[in-house]
Scaffold this motif. Structure first.
Motif, mmCIF file in Angstrom:
data_model
loop_
_atom_site.group_PDB
_atom_site.id
_atom_site.type_symbol
_atom_site.label_atom_id
_atom_site.label_comp_id
_atom_site.label_asym_id
_atom_site.label_seq_id
_atom_site.Cartn_x
_atom_site.Cartn_y
_atom_site.Cartn_z
ATOM 1 N N TRP A 38 0.831 -1.214 0.000
ATOM 2 C CA TRP A 38 0.000 0.000 0.000
ATOM 3 C C TRP A 38 0.862 1.258 0.000
ATOM 4 O O TRP A 38 0.516 2.257 -0.634
ATOM 5 C CB TRP A 38 -0.956 0.005 1.186
ATOM 6 C CG TRP A 38 -2.086 -0.958 0.998
ATOM 7 C CD1 TRP A 38 -2.231 -2.172 1.614
ATOM 8 C CD2 TRP A 38 -3.206 -0.823 0.126
ATOM 9 N NE1 TRP A 38 -3.377 -2.785 1.175
ATOM 10 C CE2 TRP A 38 -3.998 -1.971 0.260
ATOM 11 C CE3 TRP A 38 -3.610 0.170 -0.751
ATOM 12 C CZ2 TRP A 38 -5.175 -2.154 -0.459
ATOM 13 C CZ3 TRP A 38 -4.792 -0.012 -1.462
ATOM 14 C CH2 TRP A 38 -5.556 -1.162 -1.307
ATOM 15 N N ALA A 39 1.977 1.246 0.705
ATOM 16 C CA ALA A 39 2.879 2.401 0.698
ATOM 17 C C ALA A 39 3.503 2.574 -0.681
ATOM 18 O O ALA A 39 3.636 3.700 -1.174
ATOM 19 C CB ALA A 39 3.958 2.244 1.770
ATOM 20 N N TYR A 40 3.884 1.470 -1.315
ATOM 21 C CA TYR A 40 4.427 1.546 -2.682
ATOM 22 C C TYR A 40 3.368 2.077 -3.646
ATOM 23 O O TYR A 40 3.663 2.881 -4.526
ATOM 24 C CB TYR A 40 4.927 0.173 -3.137
ATOM 25 C CG TYR A 40 6.335 -0.129 -2.684
ATOM 26 C CD1 TYR A 40 7.428 0.206 -3.476
ATOM 27 C CD2 TYR A 40 6.584 -0.737 -1.457
ATOM 28 C CE1 TYR A 40 8.729 -0.069 -3.077
ATOM 29 C CE2 TYR A 40 7.877 -1.006 -1.041
ATOM 30 C CZ TYR A 40 8.939 -0.670 -1.854
ATOM 31 O OH TYR A 40 10.218 -0.931 -1.445
ATOM 32 N N ALA A 41 2.119 1.643 -3.481
ATOM 33 C CA ALA A 41 1.038 2.117 -4.357
ATOM 34 C C ALA A 41 0.819 3.617 -4.172
ATOM 35 O O ALA A 41 0.580 4.332 -5.157
ATOM 36 C CB ALA A 41 -0.243 1.342 -4.058
ATOM 37 N N LEU A 42 0.916 4.091 -2.941
ATOM 38 C CA LEU A 42 0.755 5.518 -2.690
ATOM 39 C C LEU A 42 1.842 6.319 -3.399
ATOM 40 O O LEU A 42 1.572 7.352 -4.008
ATOM 41 C CB LEU A 42 0.789 5.800 -1.185
ATOM 42 C CG LEU A 42 0.714 7.268 -0.784
ATOM 43 C CD1 LEU A 42 -0.599 7.892 -1.226
ATOM 44 C CD2 LEU A 42 0.894 7.403 0.723
ATOM 45 N N VAL A 43 3.075 5.843 -3.341
ATOM 46 C CA VAL A 43 4.174 6.536 -4.014
ATOM 47 C C VAL A 43 3.943 6.543 -5.523
ATOM 48 O O VAL A 43 4.140 7.565 -6.184
ATOM 49 C CB VAL A 43 5.536 5.894 -3.664
ATOM 50 C CG1 VAL A 43 6.652 6.452 -4.541
ATOM 51 C CG2 VAL A 43 5.857 6.099 -2.187
ATOM 52 N N GLU A 44 3.511 5.417 -6.072
ATOM 53 C CA GLU A 44 3.249 5.360 -7.512
ATOM 54 C C GLU A 44 2.194 6.383 -7.926
ATOM 55 O O GLU A 44 2.297 6.991 -8.991
ATOM 56 C CB GLU A 44 2.800 3.961 -7.922
ATOM 57 C CG GLU A 44 3.921 2.962 -7.936
ATOM 58 C CD GLU A 44 3.463 1.555 -8.243
ATOM 59 O OE1 GLU A 44 2.251 1.279 -8.173
ATOM 60 O OE2 GLU A 44 4.320 0.719 -8.549
ATOM 61 N N CYS A 45 1.189 6.591 -7.080
ATOM 62 C CA CYS A 45 0.113 7.532 -7.409
ATOM 63 C C CYS A 45 0.560 8.983 -7.305
ATOM 64 O O CYS A 45 -0.019 9.863 -7.928
ATOM 65 C CB CYS A 45 -1.077 7.312 -6.484
ATOM 66 S SG CYS A 45 -1.932 5.773 -6.816
#
Length: 109
Positions: A38-45
């Motif tokens: 979820w933290a990686y997904a937030l950075v991608e967004c």
């Protein structure tokens, strides 16, 4: 005697401050049981890494990166099965977004 209903305590929270290479920071709260994915997904967004010149929008959106904790220095694994608590990110942590190069691969030359 009356039976007392017990409610489980709320899940612990992981407050993450994500620091981007350009100096900006983003702070978000996650449940301790949330996957670090979820933290990686937030950075991608909200990726703010510089894009290469002449790159099309779709090419510049694909930047390889990793999340690194500073103390103790360690790479937080990108995983949908490892939780924030598993990575010792509870109650809070500062994670640095580092761009990955081909040289960052762990291969022998």
């Amino acid at each position: 005697a009356a039976a007392t209903a017990t409610t489980p305590p709320p899940p612990a929270v992981a407050t993450l401050q994500l620091r981007f290479p350009d100096g900006t920071a983003l702070t978000r709260r996650f449940a301790s049981t949330d996957a670090v994915e979820w933290a990686y997904a937030l950075v991608e967004c909200s990726l703010r890494l510089p894009s290469p010149p002449r790159a099309s929008r779709s090419e510049s959106a694909c930047v390889a990166f990793r999340l690194v904790a500073n103390y103790p220095k360690r790479v937080v694994p990108r995983s949908s099965t490892v939780t924030m608590a598993d990575c010792s990110l509870v109650p809070s942590a500062v994670l640095y977004v580092e761009e990955c190069d081909d040289d960052d691969d762990d291969r022998d030359d």
